[in-house]
Scaffold this motif. Structure first.
Motif, PDB file in Angstrom:
ATOM      1  N   ILE A 259       3.280   1.167   0.038  1.00 44.39           N
ATOM      2  CA  ILE A 259       4.090   1.444   1.227  1.00 44.39           C
ATOM      3  C   ILE A 259       5.032   2.613   0.965  1.00 44.39           C
ATOM      4  O   ILE A 259       5.188   3.513   1.807  1.00 44.39           O
ATOM      5  CB  ILE A 259       4.873   0.184   1.639  1.00 44.39           C
ATOM      6  N   TYR A 260       5.652   2.622  -0.203  1.00 48.30           N
ATOM      7  CA  TYR A 260       6.555   3.726  -0.546  1.00 48.30           C
ATOM      8  C   TYR A 260       5.802   5.049  -0.612  1.00 48.30           C
ATOM      9  O   TYR A 260       6.263   6.062  -0.071  1.00 48.30           O
ATOM     10  CB  TYR A 260       7.227   3.430  -1.890  1.00 48.30           C
ATOM     11  N   ARG A 261       4.658   5.055  -1.270  1.00 49.17           N
ATOM     12  CA  ARG A 261       3.875   6.283  -1.379  1.00 49.17           C
ATOM     13  C   ARG A 261       3.437   6.784  -0.012  1.00 49.17           C
ATOM     14  O   ARG A 261       3.487   7.984   0.273  1.00 49.17           O
ATOM     15  CB  ARG A 261       2.644   6.034  -2.252  1.00 49.17           C
ATOM     16  N   PHE A 264       6.796   8.127   1.856  1.00 53.69           N
ATOM     17  CA  PHE A 264       7.605   9.220   1.318  1.00 53.69           C
ATOM     18  C   PHE A 264       6.830  10.211   0.452  1.00 53.69           C
ATOM     19  O   PHE A 264       7.369  11.244   0.084  1.00 53.69           O
ATOM     20  CB  PHE A 264       8.772   8.642   0.508  1.00 53.69           C
ATOM     21  N   LYS A 265       5.579   9.888   0.138  1.00 56.44           N
ATOM     22  CA  LYS A 265       4.723  10.841  -0.572  1.00 56.44           C
ATOM     23  C   LYS A 265       3.610  11.370   0.329  1.00 56.44           C
ATOM     24  O   LYS A 265       3.254  12.545   0.263  1.00 56.44           O
ATOM     25  CB  LYS A 265       4.109  10.183  -1.809  1.00 56.44           C
ATOM     26  N   GLY A 266       3.084  10.492   1.154  1.00 56.84           N
ATOM     27  CA  GLY A 266       2.025  10.910   2.077  1.00 56.84           C
ATOM     28  C   GLY A 266       2.535  11.295   3.437  1.00 56.84           C
ATOM     29  O   GLY A 266       1.764  11.753   4.286  1.00 56.84           O
ATOM     30  N   TYR A 267       3.851  11.109   3.679  1.00 60.18           N
ATOM     31  CA  TYR A 267       4.478  11.477   4.953  1.00 60.18           C
ATOM     32  C   TYR A 267       3.752  10.843   6.139  1.00 60.18           C
ATOM     33  O   TYR A 267       3.445  11.498   7.130  1.00 60.18           O
ATOM     34  CB  TYR A 267       4.524  13.010   5.099  1.00 60.18           C
ATOM     35  N   ARG A 268       3.525   9.529   6.047  1.00 63.93           N
ATOM     36  CA  ARG A 268       2.942   8.757   7.150  1.00 63.93           C
ATOM     37  C   ARG A 268       3.838   7.533   7.352  1.00 63.93           C
ATOM     38  O   ARG A 268       3.475   6.416   6.998  1.00 63.93           O
ATOM     39  CB  ARG A 268       1.500   8.356   6.838  1.00 63.93           C
ATOM     40  N   LEU A 269       4.991   7.790   7.925  1.00 66.35           N
ATOM     41  CA  LEU A 269       6.020   6.758   8.032  1.00 66.35           C
ATOM     42  C   LEU A 269       5.568   5.605   8.921  1.00 66.35           C
ATOM     43  O   LEU A 269       5.806   4.441   8.605  1.00 66.35           O
ATOM     44  CB  LEU A 269       7.319   7.374   8.575  1.00 66.35           C
ATOM     45  N   SER A 270       4.931   5.903  10.031  1.00 66.28           N
ATOM     46  CA  SER A 270       4.500   4.848  10.943  1.00 66.28           C
ATOM     47  C   SER A 270       3.419   3.973  10.317  1.00 66.28           C
ATOM     48  O   SER A 270       3.400   2.756  10.507  1.00 66.28           O
ATOM     49  CB  SER A 270       3.989   5.458  12.249  1.00 66.28           C
TER      50      SER A 270
END
Length: 301
Positions: A259-261, A264-270
């Motif tokens: 979920i974190y990746r 904040f790493k893959g920029y897919r917040l939704s």
């Protein structure tokens, strides 16, 4: 009749006063738990990629993407392994520690106080200490195991998928078992000593007394600790992220790490919000199943 009415009125007043005292806590819990969940639900039906950006409504697309993702199911499987491993190791260590601390020996009070030390030490300190202890160059664990003849050459504890997960489980269990041990110790001290004395007079062995007296009477405490421990272990993020970052080869990428990746790493917040909602539903379902199937029941008289 007037006496009964006055009693009812007094009971209602006490209930209202109790509700008034509890209301601030409930309001605080609602603000800290329900509000983030509502925000996650709102994000999960949009296509927001980064914090602060505006998204559009996409319905259940994120949920379909999550449920159809192999990475999600693999991370969920690793989380199950993580939770079960922690439950087994923590409970075994805590039970052994509680049984020892329940005995009477010189320094037992000091031991009962100091056992919680590993629980109150900050996570970053624990990570630094264990990284040093397990290091292949300068660490203490490898030389000790070589001296004992357990291994022939230094082992990279975080270098393979199996060893990395096992090492993380042991470290996390080492940190959390004192808390469980203290709870079990409190449960042990509530068991009447007369039961053990009577069983000893009847010729029951130590193991028989443990199996017939200790375990049954500790069942309510063990049930609560199992449910709470499972929920807490599932959501552990800091130790895993700081020690392995989810590696090697995603072997320790549990659901919180994924979920974190994703956020904040893959920029897919939704999409990450949808994962968190699914994880919350799964945990709530697991808790309800545990309450219905594992909760101690009073025997019918």
């Amino acid at each position: 009749m007037p006496i009964r009415r006055s009693q009812r009125l007094a009971a209602r007043r006490e209930a209202a006063f109790a509700a008034l005292l509890v209301a601030p806590v409930l309001a605080w819990l609602g603000a800290t738990l329900l509000y983030p969940l509502a925000v996650s639900l709102a994000l999960s039906v949009e296509n927001v990629r980064v914090i602060g950006s505006v998204g559009r409504f996409v319905g259940l697309d994120n949920y379909l993407s999550v449920l159809g993702s192999a990475a999600f199911w693999l991370a969920l499987g690793r989380s199950v392994v993580w939770v079960v491993g922690n439950a087994v190791v923590q409970t075994a260590l805590a039970m052994a520690a509680a049984l020892v601390l329940e005995q009477s020996f010189p320094g037992v009070r000091i031991a009962r106080t100091w056992i919680v030390l590993t629980w109150i030490v900050p996570t970053i300190v624990i990570v630094i200490v264990w990284r040093w202890l397990l290091s292949t160059s300068g660490g203490m664990i490898n030389p000790l195991l070589i001296a004992l003849g357990v291994i022939r050459e230094p082992v990279g504890f975080f270098s393979t998928p199996a060893s990395a997960m096992a090492t993380l489980i042991l470290i996390n269990s080492w940190r959390w078992f004192p808390f469980i041990a203290v709870m079990l110790l409190a449960g042990l001290q509530r068991i009447p000593g007369e039961l053990y004395e009577a069983a000893a007079l009847d010729g029951a062995s130590r193991f028989a007394r443990f199996r017939r007296i200790t375990l049954p009477l500790l069942q309510p405490t063990l049930f609560v600790l199992t449910v709470i421990g499972t929920l807490l272990s599932f959501n552990v993020f800091d130790i895993v992220w700081l020690l392995t970052g989810g590696g090697p080869a995603n072997a320790t990428t549990t659901l919180p790490i994924l979920i974190y990746r994703t956020a904040f790493k893959g920029y897919r917040l939704s999409e990450a919000a949808a994962m968190s909602v699914v994880a919350t539903v799964l945990l709530m379902g697991l808790a309800l199943i545990a309450v219905r199937t594992l909760a101690p029941r009073e025997e019918a008289r």
